[in-house]
Design an enzyme around this catalytic site. Structure first.
Site, PDB file in Angstrom:
ATOM      1  N   VAL A  64      49.693  38.217  35.008  1.00 20.10           N
ATOM      2  CA  VAL A  64      49.717  39.496  35.730  1.00 20.10           C
ATOM      3  C   VAL A  64      48.414  40.263  35.495  1.00 20.10           C
ATOM      4  O   VAL A  64      47.835  40.816  36.433  1.00 20.10           O
ATOM      5  CB  VAL A  64      50.950  40.338  35.329  1.00 20.10           C
ATOM      6  CG1 VAL A  64      50.923  41.700  36.009  1.00 20.10           C
ATOM      7  CG2 VAL A  64      52.239  39.608  35.667  1.00 20.10           C
ATOM      8  N   CYS A  65      47.921  40.272  34.262  1.00 21.87           N
ATOM      9  CA  CYS A  65      46.668  40.981  33.955  1.00 21.87           C
ATOM     10  C   CYS A  65      45.485  40.342  34.677  1.00 21.87           C
ATOM     11  O   CYS A  65      44.607  41.033  35.188  1.00 21.87           O
ATOM     12  CB  CYS A  65      46.417  40.999  32.452  1.00 21.87           C
ATOM     13  SG  CYS A  65      47.674  41.904  31.516  1.00 21.87           S
ATOM     14  N   ALA A  66      45.472  39.024  34.717  1.00 23.60           N
ATOM     15  CA  ALA A  66      44.395  38.312  35.412  1.00 23.60           C
ATOM     16  C   ALA A  66      44.436  38.625  36.902  1.00 23.60           C
ATOM     17  O   ALA A  66      43.404  38.900  37.521  1.00 23.60           O
ATOM     18  CB  ALA A  66      44.507  36.808  35.164  1.00 23.60           C
TER      19      ALA A  66
END
Length: 165
Positions: A58-60
């Site tokens: 999700v962060c990527a």
């Protein structure tokens, strides 16, 4: 504001900031170990994209999407802030072709997490930053804020961009 991680409540600590507040200036570490300050009055808009760790899907995705959106912005600096070590941030940017924004680490003092009220105080990700987005106007005032209610969910991508138009 209640925040959850995989539907389990977690606490965030630090000073809660709201729209209209002056954004504190904090020193962070870049992928080349340089130190720079973000927040405060910079004469341009600042979009601060906060993620727990670039090492998660999700962060990527969030970082890639803001990188794409940043390419079309001429009046804003776009940042990603996490607790990842600068070396890992540099590796991520090189691998993913992240060139339109800059990545900064809060690993040394956790000043960003404390001053922006996004430091996770408990739960499995304790010590990392909660997922959030802040937009700061050229005079240093917060004009947009989103702290994601569920850390595993992506933020709104259009609202921060609209806040600077």
């Amino acid at each position: 504001m209640p925040v959850t991680f995989k539907n389990n409540p977690v606490k965030i600590s630090g000073k809660e900031l709201n729209i209209g507040d002056f954004a504190p200036e904090v020193a962070l570490v870049g992928k080349d170990l340089s130190v720079s300050k973000i927040g405060g009055a910079k004469g341009v808009y600042q979009i601060i994209n906060v993620v727990p760790s670039l090492d998660t899907g999700v962060c990527a995705t969030q970082t890639r999407k803001f990188n794409q959106k940043a390419a079309s912005l001429s009046n804003a600096q776009v940042y990603v802030v996490s607790m990842d070590l600068p070396f890992a941030q540099g590796r991520f940017c090189a691998t993913e072709g992240i060139e339109n924004l800059s990545v900064w680490s809060d690993f040394r003092n956790k000043d960003f997490g404390q001053n922006y009220g996004v430091l996770l105080a408990d739960g499995p990700l304790e010590g990392l930053l909660s997922r959030a987005v802040f937009v700061i106007d050229p005079d240093g005032k917060i004009v947009y804020k989103e702290i994601c209610a569920e850390i595993t969910n992506e933020p709104d991508y259009e609202a921060p961009i609209q806040a600077i138009k």
